[in-house]
Write a protein that holds these residues in place. Structure first.
Motif, PDB file in Angstrom:
ATOM      1  N   TYR A  65       0.723  -1.141   0.172  1.00  0.00           N
ATOM      2  CA  TYR A  65      -0.067  -0.110  -0.025  1.00  0.00           C
ATOM      3  C   TYR A  65       0.928   1.189  -0.017  1.00  0.00           C
ATOM      4  CZ  TYR A  65      -3.805  -3.107   1.168  1.00  0.00           C
ATOM      5  OH  TYR A  65      -4.788  -4.041   1.545  1.00  0.00           O
ATOM      6  N   VAL A  66       0.603   2.139  -0.952  1.00  0.00           N
ATOM      7  CA  VAL A  66       1.602   3.148  -1.112  1.00  0.00           C
ATOM      8  C   VAL A  66       0.999   4.566  -1.428  1.00  0.00           C
ATOM      9  CG1 VAL A  66       3.239   1.637  -2.182  1.00  0.00           C
ATOM     10  CG2 VAL A  66       1.632   2.916  -3.685  1.00  0.00           C
ATOM     11  N   THR A  67       1.756   5.564  -0.832  1.00  0.00           N
ATOM     12  CA  THR A  67       1.059   7.135  -1.275  1.00  0.00           C
ATOM     13  C   THR A  67       1.004   7.324  -2.470  1.00  0.00           C
ATOM     14  OG1 THR A  67       3.022   7.911  -0.510  1.00  0.00           O
ATOM     15  CG2 THR A  67       1.620   7.562   1.051  1.00  0.00           C
ATOM     16  N   SER A  68       0.566   8.339  -3.106  1.00  0.00           N
ATOM     17  CA  SER A  68       0.651   8.817  -4.637  1.00  0.00           C
ATOM     18  C   SER A  68       2.080   9.466  -4.861  1.00  0.00           C
ATOM     19  CB  SER A  68      -0.494   9.879  -4.736  1.00  0.00           C
ATOM     20  OG  SER A  68      -0.538  10.850  -3.939  1.00  0.00           O
ATOM     21  N   SER A  69       2.784   9.622  -3.957  1.00  0.00           N
ATOM     22  CA  SER A  69       4.057  10.296  -4.115  1.00  0.00           C
ATOM     23  C   SER A  69       5.141   9.232  -4.349  1.00  0.00           C
ATOM     24  CB  SER A  69       4.611  11.313  -3.009  1.00  0.00           C
ATOM     25  OG  SER A  69       4.372  10.596  -1.883  1.00  0.00           O
ATOM     26  N   TYR A  70       4.707   8.027  -4.262  1.00  0.00           N
ATOM     27  CA  TYR A  70       5.717   6.572  -4.067  1.00  0.00           C
ATOM     28  C   TYR A  70       6.609   6.895  -5.541  1.00  0.00           C
ATOM     29  CZ  TYR A  70       7.264   1.889  -3.260  1.00  0.00           C
ATOM     30  OH  TYR A  70       7.785   0.849  -3.113  1.00  0.00           O
ATOM     31  N   PHE A  71       5.972   6.872  -6.539  1.00  0.00           N
ATOM     32  CA  PHE A  71       6.593   6.542  -7.975  1.00  0.00           C
ATOM     33  C   PHE A  71       7.329   7.899  -8.163  1.00  0.00           C
ATOM     34  CE2 PHE A  71       2.785   4.032  -7.572  1.00  0.00           C
ATOM     35  CZ  PHE A  71       3.397   2.840  -7.732  1.00  0.00           C
ATOM     36  N   SER A  72       6.929   8.997  -7.855  1.00  0.00           N
ATOM     37  CA  SER A  72       7.746  10.252  -8.216  1.00  0.00           C
ATOM     38  C   SER A  72       8.927  10.307  -7.304  1.00  0.00           C
ATOM     39  CB  SER A  72       6.949  11.521  -7.932  1.00  0.00           C
ATOM     40  OG  SER A  72       6.509  11.699  -6.455  1.00  0.00           O
ATOM     41  N   GLN A 107      -6.965   8.761  -2.039  1.00  0.00           N
ATOM     42  CA  GLN A 107      -8.131   9.185  -0.880  1.00  0.00           C
ATOM     43  C   GLN A 107      -9.086   8.350  -0.602  1.00  0.00           C
ATOM     44  OE1 GLN A 107      -7.830  12.256   0.493  1.00  0.00           O
ATOM     45  NE2 GLN A 107      -6.038  12.720  -0.804  1.00  0.00           N
ATOM     46  N   PRO A 108      -9.393   7.964   0.620  1.00  0.00           N
ATOM     47  CA  PRO A 108     -10.519   7.077   0.964  1.00  0.00           C
ATOM     48  C   PRO A 108     -11.780   7.113   0.268  1.00  0.00           C
ATOM     49  CG  PRO A 108     -10.063   8.743   2.785  1.00  0.00           C
ATOM     50  CD  PRO A 108      -9.193   9.252   1.743  1.00  0.00           C
ATOM     51  N   GLY A 109     -12.498   6.171  -0.143  1.00  0.00           N
ATOM     52  CA  GLY A 109     -13.676   5.998  -0.972  1.00  0.00           C
ATOM     53  C   GLY A 109     -13.536   6.171  -2.195  1.00  0.00           C
ATOM     54  N   HIS A 110     -12.373   6.413  -2.858  1.00  0.00           N
ATOM     55  CA  HIS A 110     -12.012   6.498  -4.302  1.00  0.00           C
ATOM     56  C   HIS A 110     -12.205   4.895  -4.710  1.00  0.00           C
ATOM     57  CE1 HIS A 110     -10.251   7.024  -8.249  1.00  0.00           C
ATOM     58  NE2 HIS A 110     -10.718   8.318  -8.233  1.00  0.00           N
ATOM     59  N   PRO A 111     -12.760   4.792  -6.011  1.00  0.00           N
ATOM     60  CA  PRO A 111     -12.748   3.159  -6.724  1.00  0.00           C
ATOM     61  C   PRO A 111     -11.182   2.801  -6.713  1.00  0.00           C
ATOM     62  CG  PRO A 111     -14.155   4.853  -7.947  1.00  0.00           C
ATOM     63  CD  PRO A 111     -13.515   5.652  -7.066  1.00  0.00           C
ATOM     64  N   ARG A 112     -11.122   1.536  -6.336  1.00  0.00           N
ATOM     65  CA  ARG A 112      -9.815   0.824  -6.323  1.00  0.00           C
ATOM     66  C   ARG A 112      -9.147   0.803  -7.381  1.00  0.00           C
ATOM     67  NH1 ARG A 112      -7.842  -3.203  -2.966  1.00  0.00           N
ATOM     68  NH2 ARG A 112      -9.086  -2.251  -1.232  1.00  0.00           N
ATOM     69  N   TRP A 114       0.858  -2.815  -6.427  1.00  0.00           N
ATOM     70  CA  TRP A 114       0.767  -1.560  -5.543  1.00  0.00           C
ATOM     71  C   TRP A 114      -0.409  -0.928  -5.714  1.00  0.00           C
ATOM     72  CZ3 TRP A 114       4.663  -2.782  -9.133  1.00  0.00           C
ATOM     73  CH2 TRP A 114       6.126  -2.893  -8.598  1.00  0.00           C
ATOM     74  N   ILE A 115      -1.023  -0.737  -4.490  1.00  0.00           N
ATOM     75  CA  ILE A 115      -2.436  -0.001  -4.144  1.00  0.00           C
ATOM     76  C   ILE A 115      -2.215   1.275  -3.572  1.00  0.00           C
ATOM     77  CG2 ILE A 115      -4.484  -0.495  -2.998  1.00  0.00           C
ATOM     78  CD1 ILE A 115      -4.591  -3.410  -4.268  1.00  0.00           C
ATOM     79  N   PRO A 116      -3.157   2.059  -3.547  1.00  0.00           N
ATOM     80  CA  PRO A 116      -3.350   3.306  -2.952  1.00  0.00           C
ATOM     81  C   PRO A 116      -3.349   3.171  -1.355  1.00  0.00           C
ATOM     82  CG  PRO A 116      -4.179   3.813  -4.976  1.00  0.00           C
ATOM     83  CD  PRO A 116      -4.238   2.180  -4.959  1.00  0.00           C
ATOM     84  N   ALA A 117      -2.447   3.894  -0.455  1.00  0.00           N
ATOM     85  CA  ALA A 117      -2.616   3.725   0.749  1.00  0.00           C
ATOM     86  C   ALA A 117      -3.878   4.426   1.192  1.00  0.00           C
ATOM     87  CB  ALA A 117      -1.674   4.363   1.568  1.00  0.00           C
ATOM     88  N   ALA A 118      -4.403   5.469   0.842  1.00  0.00           N
ATOM     89  CA  ALA A 118      -5.675   6.138   1.006  1.00  0.00           C
ATOM     90  C   ALA A 118      -5.983   6.204   2.494  1.00  0.00           C
ATOM     91  CB  ALA A 118      -6.660   5.650   0.454  1.00  0.00           C
ATOM     92  N   PHE A 119      -5.040   6.940   3.290  1.00  0.00           N
ATOM     93  CA  PHE A 119      -5.040   7.019   4.540  1.00  0.00           C
ATOM     94  C   PHE A 119      -6.562   7.821   4.996  1.00  0.00           C
ATOM     95  CE2 PHE A 119      -0.344   7.004   4.554  1.00  0.00           C
ATOM     96  CZ  PHE A 119      -0.275   5.661   4.731  1.00  0.00           C
TER      97      PHE A 119
END
Length: 885
Positions: free
Chosen positions: A189-196, A214-219, A270-275
């Motif tokens: 689970y990674v933040t969106s800044s992971y790849f940059s 972001q939480p609630g966004h389609p996976r 890799w999947i968004p962490a979406a804290f």
């Protein structure tokens, strides 16, 4: 002529020889013609002018030779001649050439193979953009380095000015549903800044957007190229399509290159962490991996200073969670590969010692062979060859041997690298990337040339400096007691180096023997363990997950040949688990009073299945539910840490959850049992505090701590493991949920010791080779001595010396060499073995038993190597010896 000008001249001579000769010939004829034209203008006839010009200019071929000498071309010609001559000489001595070639190939091949591993694991840069600027961040608390809490990560990202980008991730397991059977894959689970932050783009598709994190966004998800090619059949249309991951429809937005594994964790997904907002303010759970990219002009020291200031500020703002807590920044490469350096450098040093022994051994062979070639070399000197020219010719001969050994060594290294990759420890990162690439071949060539110089220099210098008057004297004038001191010195060096390797190998063997007798704390026979992850929306409710695992326990226990079954959040020897800070009821509520312990969530049948010893109190029962008193069992180490010298039964500690009033409202767990210590991290690791909670009393939040994943542990009545039956059983109870990492407990024990056994095996192999080579060195020196002293021995026998006296004299010389080498080797080994301290278990680096054992072994081998020439000396016929020349 400058150095680089000479190099360019040599290159032209090697690759454009005909053109260079043509240009030089044209230039010389131009000078002659110019001089002739000057004479013609003075009134001399054309024929006479050219005759005078040629006479004045001198011999044309001599001028060409001078030009070649000025350009350094003659050196290249002589080198090629020397190499051809060296090849012919070696062909005339096939036995010597074969022995030297194979010995050298062993040393070069072993060194090249180990270097290829070191290059892949340690030296090759990480497959990310500008890895030097990447920094790995950790929290620091009481000499421990846990992961980051989400709240601390959010604050550091907001407050820092040192990092151009900062990302966080944490490991996760994912059930991947494809057209084939369900498969468990490792991911993050990674933040969106992971790849940059790592500066790597996908080969297909795109990376996550901030909105998708972001939480609630389609996976959405990114997959690795490896997973894309193996499980998704390299389907280019997969980008933008949905597959089910953990039971949730997930859109694949990109494919990352196969080289992208920045944290060396074999990540496939890799999947968004979406804290969530609640996680953003959570400073209590520490599990994130945090990596930052330094801004241009910012050093690691500056970043560390800023982190120290931020940590002090957060300690004031959040004293319950951040008191005495700091942040540490390290180079990402150091953080990921630091643990590998000692072991690999030890092995590289050992194989370097082996190569030195190989060079010393071949130098000894060359010195013995040089004795038979003294008249040949003296004749060349008498005919006008300078000492430098003779030395260069002999070094060129050794270069031929070195290059041939390098070629055979590379072939050996190719096989050795494949073997190391196939049998090396799975925990060693990037081991599978070991290969013979261009840098490895350059290293092998350099080692071959360096080796040929090392083993050829002394024989060449000695042969080139021989005095003609001494060489042409009859060999029969050799006096009694004449011994080659330099060759003896080389043997002493061989013995000393061999003892260092043998001492290191002996310590690792002793350590392995100690570990093999360590009690793991439970019965490891006839136990099979598999991991099951109940991911997906169907198992979000902890009660549903618990009931599912209880059904699996009952079904597994009913299988034929199964004695009992249980589940545990993390089985012993299966890797790391979750830990918690425990607060004894009598202690003040302060972070400094917390005792860190590993949490184990178990079913009531776990102790009987694992056969853990119950030292005090009682086991869990099915009646231990959330409606009853919360109970726990602790291991002996935790009992001593929390209540030293007291009976812990009936005492309480707070952990794992908060009461209705919040963090300052502790939830107490009563100790009902004390179990024996279990070496959960490995037989070569110390026991750590550990506590157990029944699965029916598991805190709701713990369901997410353990990733809704537990180990199913099954004890059978026989050694056969019901693997297929367990797979079918899990599939029938939880469709689309695989059981993975199935192995016996004995296999898990072997896995934890895989690295130490691998290091020990290699070091023993090198030490054995060194022992063999040193014995050959002793044998060679004594055989040479006996041959040189044949006349002396014959005279002594004719005058009445007994054969026992002859044997004693030869043995005394051989054992004196071994003894001196032994003393020097022990001194070197005492220094070298200190570097192994962190790799040893139950053995001190200066272990007397180990040093005595390897010394006796070496002396025994030296005695055998000395006895063979000594016995041959007793067979000298006095009459033949007196005619010996």
């Amino acid at each position: 002529m400058t150095f680089w000008s000479r190099i360019r001249s040599w290159a032209r001579a090697a690759f454009r020889r005909s053109r260079m000769e043509s240009e030089m010939d044209a230039e010389l004829h131009f000078h002659i013609e110019t001089l002739a034209q000057d004479l013609v203008r003075q009134g001399v006839s054309r024929e006479e002018a050219f005759r005078r010009a040629r006479l004045e200019f001198g011999a044309l071929e001599q001028a060409k030779a001078e030009c070649r000498e000025a350009r350094g071309v003659n050196f290249l010609d002589e080198l090629l001649q020397d190499l051809r001559y060296g090849w012919r000489v070696l062909r005339k001595a096939p036995a010597f050439a074969l022995v030297a070639l194979l010995t050298l190939a062993l040393g070069i091949g072993a060194h090249t193979a180990i270097f290829s591993v070191v290059n892949a694991v340690l030296l090759r840069p990480l497959a990310v953009s500008d890895p030097v600027r990447l920094v790995y961040l950790q929290e620091e608390w009481r000499d421990m380095f846990p992961g980051f809490a989400v709240g601390n990560f959010a604050e550091v990202k907001k407050q820092n000015a040192s990092f151009a980008d900062l990302c966080a991730s944490h490991n996760g397991g994912f059930n991947l549903e494809t057209q084939d059977v369900p498969e468990r894959v490792d991911g993050e689970y990674v933040t969106s800044s992971y790849f940059s932050t790592f500066g790597v783009q996908p080969i297909e598709g795109r990376v996550f957007t901030p909105d998708e994190d972001q939480p609630g966004h389609p996976r959405v998800a990114l997959v690795s190229e490896r997973l894309w090619r193996t499980r998704l059949r390299a389907d280019l249309s997969i980008v933008g399509r949905q597959i089910r991951i953990n039971g949730v429809p997930t859109t694949i937005v990109g494919v990352m290159p196969k080289s992208f594994d920045p944290l060396l964790s074999n990540t496939a997904l890799w999947i968004p962490a979406a804290f969530t907002p609640a996680e953003i303010v959570d400073f209590d759970n520490h599990y994130l991996n945090v990596v930052g990219r330094l801004r241009p002009g910012i050093s690691l020291t500056q970043a560390q200073s800023e982190l120290r200031v931020i940590a002090e500020r957060l300690a004031v703002e959040h004293p319950i969670d951040n008191k005495d807590r700091g942040f540490q920044a390290r180079s990402l490469t150091t953080a990921l590969l630091g643990d590998q350096r000692l072991s690999l450098r030890m092995i590289l040093g050992a194989v370097g010692f082996l190569l030195l022994i190989v060079c010393v051994n071949i130098a000894n062979l060359q010195l013995a062979r040089a004795r038979t070639r003294q008249k040949e070399i003296a004749l060349r000197a008498a005919l006008g060859a300078s000492p430098n020219r003779i030395v260069r010719q002999l070094l060129a001969e050794n270069m031929v041997l070195g290059l041939a050994g390098g070629v055979v060594g590379v072939l050996f290294a190719y096989w050795a690298v494949d073997w190391i990759v196939a049998h090396g420890p799975a925990e060693m990162p990037r081991l599978d990337q070991s290969r013979l690439d261009a840098s490895t071949l350059v290293f092998a060539s350099a080692i071959a040339l360096l080796s040929s110089f090392l083993f050829g220099l002394a024989p060449a210098v000695r042969s080139g400096s021989a005095k003609l008057s001494e060489v042409f004297k009859s060999a029969s004038v050799a006096v009694a007691g004449s011994r080659d001191r330099f060759r003896s010195f080389l043997v002493v060096a061989e013995v000393a180096l061999a003892l260092v390797l043998m001492a290191c190998a002996g310590l690792l063997i002793r350590s392995a023997l100690f570990i093999s007798h360590v009690d793991p704390g439970f019965d490891t026979s006839n136990v099979i363990v598999g991991r099951v992850g109940l991911a997906g929306p169907d198992y979000r409710d902890p009660a549903v997950g618990r009931q599912t695992f209880e059904r699996m326990i009952a079904a597994a226990a009913a299988l034929p040949g199964v004695e009992s079954a249980a589940v545990v959040s993390r089985a012993p020897l299966a890797g790391l688990g979750n830990s918690n800070g425990l607060l004894a009821e009598s202690a003040a509520f302060d972070p400094s009073n917390l005792v860190d312990a590993r949490l184990q969530i178990v079913s009531p049948s776990y102790l009987s299945t694992a056969r853990l010893q119950l030292k005090l109190g009682r086991d869990f029962t099915p009646q231990d539910t959330r409606e009853r008193v919360l109970v726990t069992m602790i291991n002996e180490t935790l009992a001593r840490a929390m209540w030293p010298g007291e009976n812990p039964i009936g005492k309480r500690f707070a952990c794992c959850e908060s009461g209705p009033k919040g963090r300052l409202d502790p939830v107490w767990h009563e100790v009902v049992g004390v179990v024996g210590d279990v070496r959960a991290w490995g037989l070569d690791h110390d026991v750590k505090p550990e506590f157990y909670i029944p699965i029916a009393q598991m805190p709701p939040s713990a369901w997410d701590w353990i990733g809704r994943t537990m180990d199913l542990e099954v004890r059978t009545r026989a050694s056969a493991a019901p693997v297929r039956e367990l797979q079918s059983m899990v599939a029938s109870i939880a469709p689309a949920v695989p059981i993975y990492h199935l192995s016996t407990m004995q296999q898990k024990i072997s896995g934890t010791l895989e690295r130490s056994h691998f290091d020990t095996y290699l070091l023993v192999l090198f030490a054995g080779s060194a022992l063999l080579l040193s014995s050959i060195g002793i044998y060679g020196v004594l055989s040479y001595m006996v041959a040189q002293r044949t006349r002396d021995i014959g005279i002594r026998i004719a005058l009445g010396a007994s054969r026992a006296q002859i044997i004693k004299d030869v043995l005394a010389f051989g054992m004196s060499l071994a003894g001196i080498g032994l003393v020097l080797g022990v001194s070197g080994a005492l220094a070298a073995t200190r570097l192994l301290a962190s790799l040893l278990y139950g053995v001190r680096p200066a272990d007397i038993i180990t040093f005595l054992s390897v010394s006796l072994i070496l002396l025994a081998v030296a005695l055998i190597a000395s006895y063979l020439p000594a016995r041959r000396a007793t067979r000298v016929d006095p009459i033949v010896a007196l005619r010996y020349e």
